[in-house]
Enzyme design. Structure first.
Site, short mmCIF file in Angstrom:
data_model
loop_
_atom_site.label_atom_id
_atom_site.label_comp_id
_atom_site.label_asym_id
_atom_site.label_seq_id
_atom_site.Cartn_x
_atom_site.Cartn_y
_atom_site.Cartn_z
N HIS A 145 0.61 -1.09 -0.22
CA HIS A 145 -0.27 -0.25 0.34
C HIS A 145 1.19 1.17 -0.36
CE1 HIS A 145 0.69 -0.71 4.33
NE2 HIS A 145 0.26 0.75 4.77
N GLU A 182 12.31 4.23 3.99
CA GLU A 182 11.13 4.75 4.44
C GLU A 182 11.17 6.32 4.95
OE1 GLU A 182 8.73 2.87 5.60
OE2 GLU A 182 9.55 1.25 4.56
N HIS A 261 9.85 2.12 12.71
CA HIS A 261 10.22 3.83 12.28
C HIS A 261 11.05 4.24 13.49
CE1 HIS A 261 7.32 4.22 9.03
NE2 HIS A 261 8.26 3.47 8.95
N ASN A 374 -3.62 4.31 13.02
CA ASN A 374 -3.10 3.80 12.24
C ASN A 374 -1.68 3.62 12.71
OD1 ASN A 374 -3.92 2.07 10.52
ND2 ASN A 374 -5.48 3.76 9.40
N CYS A 380 4.85 11.43 12.56
CA CYS A 380 4.54 10.83 11.36
C CYS A 380 4.01 12.35 10.59
CB CYS A 380 3.75 9.84 11.35
SG CYS A 380 4.51 8.94 12.36
#
Ligand code: SUG
Length: 457
Positions: A145, A182, A261, A374, A380
């Site tokens: 995704h 990332e 992360h 989520n 983020c």
């Protein structure tokens, strides 16, 4: 470039928050992200999610910080479904995906581009040999995704940071496990002030080309998303010298506890590095490498395991806070509401952070619960871009938040967004049509031109 060549000394950080898209939902897509894994299947409220994000942006703008906004992506990504063999009309593609591969349908509907800390890695101009701001969109190849994001991300960044004399855009790294990237979530720039020369801390979870060596430490339960090789490649693209970069391995035990992360366990700003004892595999070596390179004393703010367990760090997202510089030299920490709800974390905020010998003088609590479920906290949701006054003046589009833009975006969300989205709603062809209408209008509001696949033909 010398200071004489660069008269522009007014460097400020602009936080570009991702506007939450109209298909925000809980699909349980992210292995190793505890919140995503535990909330998959819940009913989401995209309107509330977008309004929570806009309220955070407005609060920071009102407090005097520079706030930018990045648009959401086109979802459902019908092109991705067609590439996977679903054919026929849009309605048929959606119906077949819903019937045959509901998890793929959820993936192509994800509004995950809201987490713009994963959009790209950015090197500000004072650190780049050519004096430009450098961008590399993250390939996000760890999950399907998110792998769908970089193409549009690259177009959006190129549309906004258009001036080639000031902004340099690099291709995303090859989307293969060896170069799994990332973005800024695993990258922290440490410097005296925003305009001073900085040192770049790249944090990786595994080495790709180290196989064969049994001794390389690696997580056992959850995947390590960032590779050393990816971080090194981004540093190379941006022209960073060895003296400007530190590559540190994330603690594998932290990854196995849900720290997918580095920005879930550490945050830096200016000379301050706020981090948990379990953030880095080699804590002392990492600090030493930073100190060797930095031109100003590093201010480490270490939170020990006995104060905050890994479980509490992951549950509260204390470290996924925004650490912001104030004109008087103090700093403000913007934490998610979940920190206040956890007694040991909140005590640590008072006793360790606010009462400690460090520049953090204020803690501000923001509610971003829709995103938090989520696994996306305040940090983020934003991509930090340090820009000089002339660079800010060269931005294309209408992406710096002011009251008028905030008002228009709020009204736009209220006009177009649903307040309820369950996994079974994702197959609704009306949802796909609604999002296209909304995004077409949005690209007009933001004046960014054609960035979406449906606009490019
Ligand atoms: O990549 N969650 C995102 C959260 C990203 C948070 N970003 C930073 N830490 N910088 C991810 O794991 C969950 C989507 C879902 O399950 O519906 C998701 O993709």
């Amino acid at each position: 470039m010398s200071d004489q060549q660069r008269p522009d000394r007014d460097y400020r950080e602009v936080n570009f928050d991702g506007l939450v898209g109209p298909t925000h939902n809980y699909a349980g897509l992210a292995l190793g992200n505890v919140a995503s894994m535990s909330h998959g299947g819940l009913v989401a409220n995209p309107r509330e999610a977008a309004l929570q994000g806009l309220a955070k942006m407005k609060a920071l703008m009102d407090a005097g910080y520079l706030q930018g906004v990045l648009p959401p992506q086109q979802r459902p990504d019908l092109g991705a479904l067609r590439a996977l063999g679903f054919s026929g009309s849009d309605e048929r593609v959606l119906a077949r995906a819903a019937g045959d591969a509901p998890q793929i349908l959820r993936a192509v509907c994800s509004a995950s581009s809201m987490w713009t800390a994963n959009a790209a890695t950015v090197t500000p101009s004072p650190d780049a040999p050519d004096g430009r701001v450098h961008f590399t969109p993250a390939n996000l190849q760890s999950s399907f995704h998110r792998f769908l994001e970089p193409a549009t991300t690259g177009r959006v960044l190129a549309a906004i940071f258009r001036d080639e004399a000031r902004f340099a855009h690099h291709p995303a790294l090859p989307a293969t496990p060896a170069f799994s990237d990332e973005g800024a979530a695993n990258h922290t720039r440490l410097a005296g002030g925003h305009g001073d020369a900085g040192v770049h801390l790249f944090v990786y979870g595994r080495e790709a080309f180290g196989w064969g060596s049994e001794t390389l430490p690696a997580p056992k339960r959850f995947p390590a998303r960032q590779t050393l090789e990816a971080s090194q490649a981004v540093a190379r693209q941006h022209g960073l010298a060895e003296s400007q970069a530190v590559f540190a391995q994330q603690h594998p035990e932290a990854i196995d506890a849900g720290v997918f992360h580095n920005d879930v366990i550490a945050v830096g700003n200016g000379p301050v590095l706020l981090y948990h004892e379990m953030a880095f595999l080699d804590e002392a070596g990492t600090l030493e490498a930073l100190r060797e390179r930095m031109r100003t004393p590093l201010i480490p703010v270490r939170i020990p395991l006995e104060a905050v367990s890994l479980e509490d760090a992951v549950g509260s997202y204390l470290f996924n806070s925004q650490l912001l510089s104030n004109p008087d030299g103090s700093m403000t920490l913007v934490v998610p509401g979940e920190c206040q709800e956890n007694a040991s974390v909140w005590r640590t905020v008072q006793d360790h952070l606010l009462a400690g010998a460090n520049p953090i003088g204020e803690v501000v609590v923001k509610d971003v619960k829709q995103s938090m479920r989520n696994g996306g906290g305040p940090a983020c949701l934003r991509l930090r871009v340090v820009l000089g006054a002339e660079e800010r003046g060269a931005l294309a589009g209408r992406v710096l938040l002011d009251d008028a833009l905030h008002g228009e975006l709020t009204a736009w969300v209220e006009r177009h967004y649903r307040d309820r989205l369950a996994p079974e709603d994702l197959a609704d062809p009306a949802l796909a049509r609604e999002t296209l209408v909304a995004l077409d209008e949005l690209s007009g509001i933001l004046e960014i031109g054609s960035v979406y696949p449906f606009q490019l033909g």
